[in-house]
Design an enzyme around this catalytic site. Sequence first.
Site, PDB file in Angstrom:
ATOM      1  N   CYS A   1       3.440  -1.340   8.762  1.00  0.00           N
ATOM      2  CA  CYS A   1       2.017  -1.038   8.539  1.00  0.00           C
ATOM      3  C   CYS A   1       1.189  -2.323   8.463  1.00  0.00           C
ATOM      4  CB  CYS A   1       1.847  -0.215   7.261  1.00  0.00           C
ATOM      5  SG  CYS A   1       2.689   1.395   7.295  1.00  0.00           S
ATOM      6  N   HIS A   2       1.656  -3.279   7.625  1.00  0.00           N
ATOM      7  CA  HIS A   2       0.888  -4.511   7.445  1.00  0.00           C
ATOM      8  C   HIS A   2       1.745  -5.766   7.565  1.00  0.00           C
ATOM      9  CE1 HIS A   2      -1.406  -1.300   5.369  1.00  0.00           C
ATOM     10  NE2 HIS A   2      -2.450  -1.915   5.937  1.00  0.00           N
ATOM     11  N   GLY A   3       3.003  -5.605   7.997  1.00  0.00           N
ATOM     12  CA  GLY A   3       3.824  -6.767   8.324  1.00  0.00           C
ATOM     13  C   GLY A   3       4.485  -7.450   7.143  1.00  0.00           C
TER      14      GLY A   3
ATOM     15  N   LEU B   1       0.810  -1.215   0.000  1.00  0.00           N
ATOM     16  CA  LEU B   1       0.000   0.000   0.000  1.00  0.00           C
ATOM     17  C   LEU B   1       0.844   1.267   0.000  1.00  0.00           C
ATOM     18  CD1 LEU B   1      -2.848  -0.983   2.500  1.00  0.00           C
ATOM     19  CD2 LEU B   1      -2.943  -0.913   0.012  1.00  0.00           C
TER      20      LEU B   1
ATOM     21  N   PRO C   1       1.633  -9.282   3.213  1.00  0.00           N
ATOM     22  CA  PRO C   1       0.679  -9.106   2.107  1.00  0.00           C
ATOM     23  C   PRO C   1       1.270  -8.476   0.840  1.00  0.00           C
ATOM     24  CG  PRO C   1       0.379  -7.365   3.723  1.00  0.00           C
ATOM     25  CD  PRO C   1       1.417  -8.284   4.293  1.00  0.00           C
TER      26      PRO C   1
END
Length: 273
Positions: free
Chosen positions: A237-239, A219, A252
């Site tokens: 943020c999202h690993g 992202l 992701p």
Amino acid sequence: LQTSAQSKWDVSLHTDIPHTASMMRRVAAQLLPRISQGSAQTQAGAAASQYGLILQNTFASAPSSGGELVKPHTASTGLTTTTKLSLSPSNKITYNEHNHVRFEPGQEGRPFAYFVQMGGRFVYASAIRLAVLKVVVSLSAAADTLALSSLEVDLGGMAEGQTITVKWRGKPVFITQRSDEMIAEAAAVPLSDLKDPQKDIDRVVDPKYLIIIGICTHLGCVPIAGAGNYNGWFCPCHGSHYDSSGRVREGPAPYNLEIPEYKFMEGGKVLIG
């Protein structure tokens, strides 16, 4: 009535011109009142008289035993100049030079006219060329934009294992001077373990330096250097985890970190862009 009149006209045309003119007047006087009402009879009589007058002056005399007709005689007939010219055409035309000047052949000023035409066309072509150049230049990037399109970085002060961040086209760029251990570790990773399979040698120009764009492919976050499970980069943020070659290993993120266009220069410098 028309058929009868036409037959009589064909028979007596060359034998009795005055009789023919009188007959045409009678025919015209009989036909025209049927077409119009009111003052049409007066107009028909005038038209028949005028037409008979033209015939009398056109065929002044006719030979009784064949031969060519005599040329028309237009003196004292009251005909207009245009009618006289149509009845007796001539190549001797008198020009009225009261309002204009008639040049002699070869003296009508054509060289000057050609010069004016060619000069005007040259001006038009120059104007079109300037307009096209102006449009092209306006579409080109400005000098400051072109200066930002590339970035020159000096790598002489970097230490082994160090990562620096520079800004290129508004994006963070990570430059890492890798050790031999880091190079060997990145090269030993099987492609089957990678989400986006890519060899380490295909991602570098010089294996000693890794240059990548520091934007997570998930992202658009900015990963942290020297963190994560693979001694590379980690996006909190999202690993998403990246190894020492910038390849995604967990999380992701679907793709590896992007490699910008760059080349090495003399003096230990690199040109990005």
